[in-house]
Structure formats: structure tokens, C-alpha cells
Design a protein around this motif. Structure first.
Motif, short mmCIF file in Angstrom:
data_model
loop_
_atom_site.label_atom_id
_atom_site.label_comp_id
_atom_site.label_asym_id
_atom_site.label_seq_id
_atom_site.Cartn_x
_atom_site.Cartn_y
_atom_site.Cartn_z
N ALA A 231 21.77 -112.04 18.12
CA ALA A 231 21.87 -113.48 17.85
C ALA A 231 21.51 -114.27 19.11
CB ALA A 231 23.27 -113.84 17.37
N ALA A 232 21.97 -113.83 20.26
CA ALA A 232 21.64 -114.51 21.52
C ALA A 232 20.15 -114.39 21.83
CB ALA A 232 22.48 -113.92 22.66
N LEU A 233 19.56 -113.23 21.54
CA LEU A 233 18.12 -113.05 21.74
C LEU A 233 17.34 -114.03 20.86
CD1 LEU A 233 15.67 -111.57 22.90
CD2 LEU A 233 15.95 -109.89 21.06
N HIS A 234 17.72 -114.14 19.61
CA HIS A 234 17.05 -115.07 18.71
C HIS A 234 17.22 -116.51 19.20
CE1 HIS A 234 15.65 -112.49 15.39
NE2 HIS A 234 16.58 -111.69 15.87
N GLY A 235 18.37 -116.83 19.77
CA GLY A 235 18.60 -118.16 20.33
C GLY A 235 17.65 -118.46 21.48
N LEU A 236 17.43 -117.46 22.35
CA LEU A 236 16.48 -117.63 23.45
C LEU A 236 15.06 -117.84 22.92
CD1 LEU A 236 17.78 -114.86 25.86
CD2 LEU A 236 17.83 -117.32 26.28
N LEU A 237 14.69 -117.07 21.91
CA LEU A 237 13.35 -117.20 21.34
C LEU A 237 13.16 -118.55 20.65
CD1 LEU A 237 12.86 -113.59 19.99
CD2 LEU A 237 11.98 -114.58 22.12
N ILE B 151 8.10 -114.77 33.52
CA ILE B 151 8.98 -113.73 33.00
C ILE B 151 10.41 -114.27 33.04
CG2 ILE B 151 9.90 -111.40 33.31
CD1 ILE B 151 6.92 -111.40 32.65
N LEU B 152 11.07 -114.24 31.89
CA LEU B 152 12.51 -114.52 31.79
C LEU B 152 13.18 -113.16 31.64
CD1 LEU B 152 12.30 -117.35 29.11
CD2 LEU B 152 12.53 -117.65 31.57
N SER B 153 14.07 -112.81 32.54
CA SER B 153 14.69 -111.49 32.46
C SER B 153 16.19 -111.58 32.72
CB SER B 153 14.04 -110.53 33.45
OG SER B 153 14.16 -111.02 34.77
N GLY B 154 16.90 -110.64 32.09
CA GLY B 154 18.33 -110.58 32.30
C GLY B 154 19.06 -110.04 31.08
N LEU C 77 6.26 -123.35 23.88
CA LEU C 77 5.67 -122.34 24.76
C LEU C 77 5.07 -121.21 23.94
CD1 LEU C 77 8.62 -122.20 27.30
CD2 LEU C 77 6.43 -123.39 27.59
N THR C 78 4.06 -120.56 24.49
CA THR C 78 3.43 -119.42 23.83
C THR C 78 4.12 -118.15 24.27
OG1 THR C 78 1.31 -120.55 23.74
CG2 THR C 78 1.27 -118.15 23.53
N LEU C 79 4.67 -117.42 23.33
CA LEU C 79 5.34 -116.15 23.59
C LEU C 79 4.28 -115.06 23.76
CD1 LEU C 79 8.07 -114.62 23.71
CD2 LEU C 79 7.84 -114.30 21.24
N VAL C 80 4.34 -114.34 24.87
CA VAL C 80 3.39 -113.26 25.14
C VAL C 80 3.99 -111.92 24.73
CG1 VAL C 80 2.07 -112.04 26.93
CG2 VAL C 80 2.27 -114.55 27.01
N SER C 81 5.24 -111.67 25.15
CA SER C 81 5.87 -110.40 24.79
C SER C 81 7.38 -110.48 24.97
CB SER C 81 5.32 -109.25 25.66
OG SER C 81 5.67 -109.44 27.02
N VAL C 82 8.07 -109.57 24.26
CA VAL C 82 9.50 -109.39 24.40
C VAL C 82 9.73 -107.89 24.53
CG1 VAL C 82 11.78 -109.66 23.32
CG2 VAL C 82 10.00 -111.40 22.96
N ASN C 83 10.36 -107.49 25.62
CA ASN C 83 10.60 -106.06 25.85
C ASN C 83 12.06 -105.82 26.20
OD1 ASN C 83 7.85 -104.87 25.72
ND2 ASN C 83 7.50 -106.38 27.33
N GLN C 84 12.59 -104.77 25.66
CA GLN C 84 13.94 -104.35 26.03
C GLN C 84 13.83 -103.57 27.32
OE1 GLN C 84 15.79 -102.05 22.95
NE2 GLN C 84 17.80 -102.25 23.84
N GLY C 85 14.71 -103.86 28.25
CA GLY C 85 14.67 -103.22 29.56
C GLY C 85 13.84 -104.02 30.53
N ALA D 94 28.00 -103.52 25.43
CA ALA D 94 27.46 -104.09 26.67
C ALA D 94 26.17 -104.84 26.40
CB ALA D 94 27.21 -102.97 27.67
N PRO D 95 25.91 -105.90 27.17
CA PRO D 95 24.64 -106.63 27.00
C PRO D 95 23.45 -105.71 27.27
CG PRO D 95 26.14 -107.84 28.43
CD PRO D 95 26.74 -106.49 28.20
N THR D 96 22.33 -106.04 26.66
CA THR D 96 21.09 -105.30 26.83
C THR D 96 20.14 -106.13 27.67
OG1 THR D 96 21.38 -104.28 24.67
CG2 THR D 96 19.17 -104.22 25.59
N GLU D 97 19.45 -105.50 28.61
CA GLU D 97 18.47 -106.19 29.44
C GLU D 97 17.20 -106.46 28.64
OE1 GLU D 97 18.72 -107.14 32.78
OE2 GLU D 97 20.83 -106.56 32.68
N TYR D 98 16.67 -107.68 28.77
CA TYR D 98 15.43 -108.06 28.11
C TYR D 98 14.50 -108.71 29.10
CZ TYR D 98 16.78 -107.02 23.34
OH TYR D 98 17.14 -106.37 22.19
N ARG D 99 13.21 -108.61 28.79
CA ARG D 99 12.15 -109.22 29.58
C ARG D 99 11.27 -109.98 28.60
NH1 ARG D 99 6.88 -107.32 31.86
NH2 ARG D 99 6.79 -108.18 33.94
N ILE D 100 11.29 -111.31 28.71
CA ILE D 100 10.52 -112.18 27.82
C ILE D 100 9.40 -112.81 28.64
CG2 ILE D 100 10.62 -114.22 26.34
CD1 ILE D 100 13.67 -113.59 26.03
#
Length: 69
Positions: free
Chosen positions: A45-51, A36-39, A59-67, A2-8
Motif C-alpha cells: 500500500a505504501a509503495l502504491h502511494g509513492l507511485l 533514483i528514489l530509494s529506501g 513524472l515519467t516512471l522509468v523503473s521500480v525494483n525491489q532491493g 520488515a520494510p522492503t527496500e525499493y529503488r524507483i
């Protein structure tokens, strides 16, 4: 699996129209000047694609959190 929720969190505000380009992630501008980008993200691989998209936009990345805390 199942996909995992992330908050970027990124510095600056993005318009909601960017949601489609960011794999239909929810785009939420915050009062502190960040966005905040969430979903769900299907895999690493998809997470790395978003990053990479964050990087490609300069853009300046502040944080990446699971959930979605």
C-alpha cells in the motif's frame, strides 16, 4: 513484517528537498538525467502511494525494483 527496500527511477531531476514528500526516500540525481528514489517501504500500500505521488507530479516512471541494486 520488515520494510522492503525499493529503488524507483524517474525521468528528470528532483531536488533533495522532495525526500520528505516521498516518505523520506533518498533522492539521488543521476548523470543520465534520471532521479533514483530509494529506501525502505513498509508494505505494498505504501509503495502504491509513492507511485501515485510520481503520477500526481506528472513524472515519467522509468523503473521500480525491489532491493538496492
Amino acid at each position: 513484517m520488515a520494510p522492503t527496500e525499493y529503488r524507483i527511477q524517474i525521468q528528470g531531476h528532483l531536488a533533495a528537498e522532495w525526500s520528505e514528500w516521498f516518505e523520506d526516500m533518498t533522492v539521488q540525481c543521476q548523470p543520465d538525467g534520471t532521479t533514483i528514489l530509494s529506501g525502505p517501504v513498509r508494505d505494498q500500500a505504501a509503495l502504491h502511494g509513492l507511485l501515485l505521488k510520481v503520477r500526481d507530479l506528472g513524472l515519467t516512471l522509468v523503473s521500480v525494483n525491489q532491493g538496492l541494486r
